[in-house]
Design an enzyme around this catalytic site. Sequence first.
Site, short mmCIF file in Angstrom:
data_model
loop_
_atom_site.label_atom_id
_atom_site.label_comp_id
_atom_site.label_asym_id
_atom_site.label_seq_id
_atom_site.Cartn_x
_atom_site.Cartn_y
_atom_site.Cartn_z
N ASP A 113 12.55 -3.81 -1.55
CA ASP A 113 12.80 -4.26 -0.19
C ASP A 113 11.47 -4.59 0.49
O ASP A 113 10.42 -4.05 0.13
CB ASP A 113 13.58 -3.21 0.61
CG ASP A 113 12.84 -1.90 0.78
OD1 ASP A 113 12.29 -1.40 -0.21
OD2 ASP A 113 12.80 -1.36 1.91
N GLU A 154 12.85 1.46 1.31
CA GLU A 154 11.56 2.12 1.55
C GLU A 154 10.95 1.71 2.88
O GLU A 154 10.30 2.50 3.55
CB GLU A 154 10.59 1.82 0.41
CG GLU A 154 9.37 2.73 0.37
CD GLU A 154 8.19 2.24 1.23
OE1 GLU A 154 7.24 3.02 1.41
OE2 GLU A 154 8.24 1.08 1.69
#
Length: 383
Positions: A77, A142
Site C-alpha cells: 500500500d 501499513e
Amino acid sequence: MTQRVATDPIPLAQALIRCRSVTPANDGALDVVQRALEPLGFACTRLVYGPEDYRVDNLFARRGTSGPHLCYAGHTDVVPPGDVAAWTDDPFSGEVRDGVLFGRGACDMKGGIAAFVAGLADYLAERPDHPGSISLLITGDEEARSVDGTARVLEWMQANGQVPDMALVGEPTSKAALGDTIKIGRRGSLTARIAVHGKQGHSAYPALADNPIHRLVAALGPLLAAPLDHGSEFFPPTTLQVTGFDVGNTASNVIPATARAMLNIRFNDLHDSAGLTQRLHAALQASGCRYEMTAECSGESFLTRPGPFVDALSRAIARSTGVTPALDTGGGTSDARFIARYCPVAEFGAVGASLHQVNEHAPVDELRRLAATYCAILHEVLG
C-alpha cells in the site's frame, strides 16, 4: 563494486507501481507479488481482514518448513499521490527516465519488495536446497490504520505455527548511500489529548472566572522545562512535543471555559507508555486543574540488540555495498513494532530521500544493488 543480480527487479517494481494501491486498496499489487513467488516454490496464503468498508488484503508466503526461519516483511500500500498535476509523469506509470524509476511506491516500498524478490530468485538459483525457511509477510495496511495488516497476520502466523526466528523489514532505511544504516529498533509513540476545564468570564474580571489556559500552561511547563531523559545506549533522548493547542475562542475579552492540548511523545527504551501516561496525569494533578485526558500508544519502543542476526546483516551489507552500516533507532514507527513482539527484527532498505514526495523515485542502479545485497543477506543468514 557491488555484485550484480541476474534477476532484474525493475520490471517487477514497475508492475507494482502501476497498481493504484492507496491504502486500503490492493488493485492487484499482491497478485503481482504472488505470481512472482509461486514459480520460486512459495506456498502463498491470502488473508483478508477488516470491516466491509475497509477490507485489507495481505499475503503470507513461505518456502521450506524447517528452521532457521527468516521472514521478510513489507507493504504494497502507498500514500495518496497528492497534487497529481505537480508530478512530471502519472504517479502510477512506473516510468524510467535517465536511469531513475518514478512513481508512488518506487522508494516506499514497492521498489524494495521488487529488489528482495529479485535477490531471492538469485539466491534460490544458487541454493535450491537452502537450509531453513524463507517467508514473506506483505501487507496492504501499513500507511494508514495499521490495524488489519501485519498485526493481524502475525496473530494468524502464531496460531498456525509460522512464527519466524528472525525478521527483516524492507523499509528504506539508508540515509545517504545504500548500506549506511540498519535500524535495530524504533522509539515508541504516545499521543495524549487533554481538556482542562475552568470557568468562563470577562477578562476584565479574572477573579470571577477560572482561566483554564493558565492552568494548562502551568501543567505543561514542568514537562517542557526539563528533558524526560538523556537517551540510552542505542536511543536518542525522549522528546515531548505539543502538537495542538485550542480554546475555541474568537473574543479577546472572554476567558474561555475549556482549553485543549494534544501532545506526542516519542520515547526510548527507558520508558513505556503506561509510565509516561502516569507522568502526564501526575503533572496535571499537581497543577490542581480539573481535566480529562485520553492517551493512545501506536507502538512501544523496541530494540534488537547486536548479536548473531544483526551481525550477519552487517557483514552481508558491508561485503555487498562496501559500506559499514551504522546501527540506528531514529525515525517514526514501522510495522517492525508489531514483529518485535514475536522475534528479533531489523530493518534495511534503499535510500529514503523521496518517500511520500511528489515525483517519488528510486535510481535503477540502486534497486539492482539492493537486490544483490538482499541476496548476500540470505547467504549470510541462512547459508
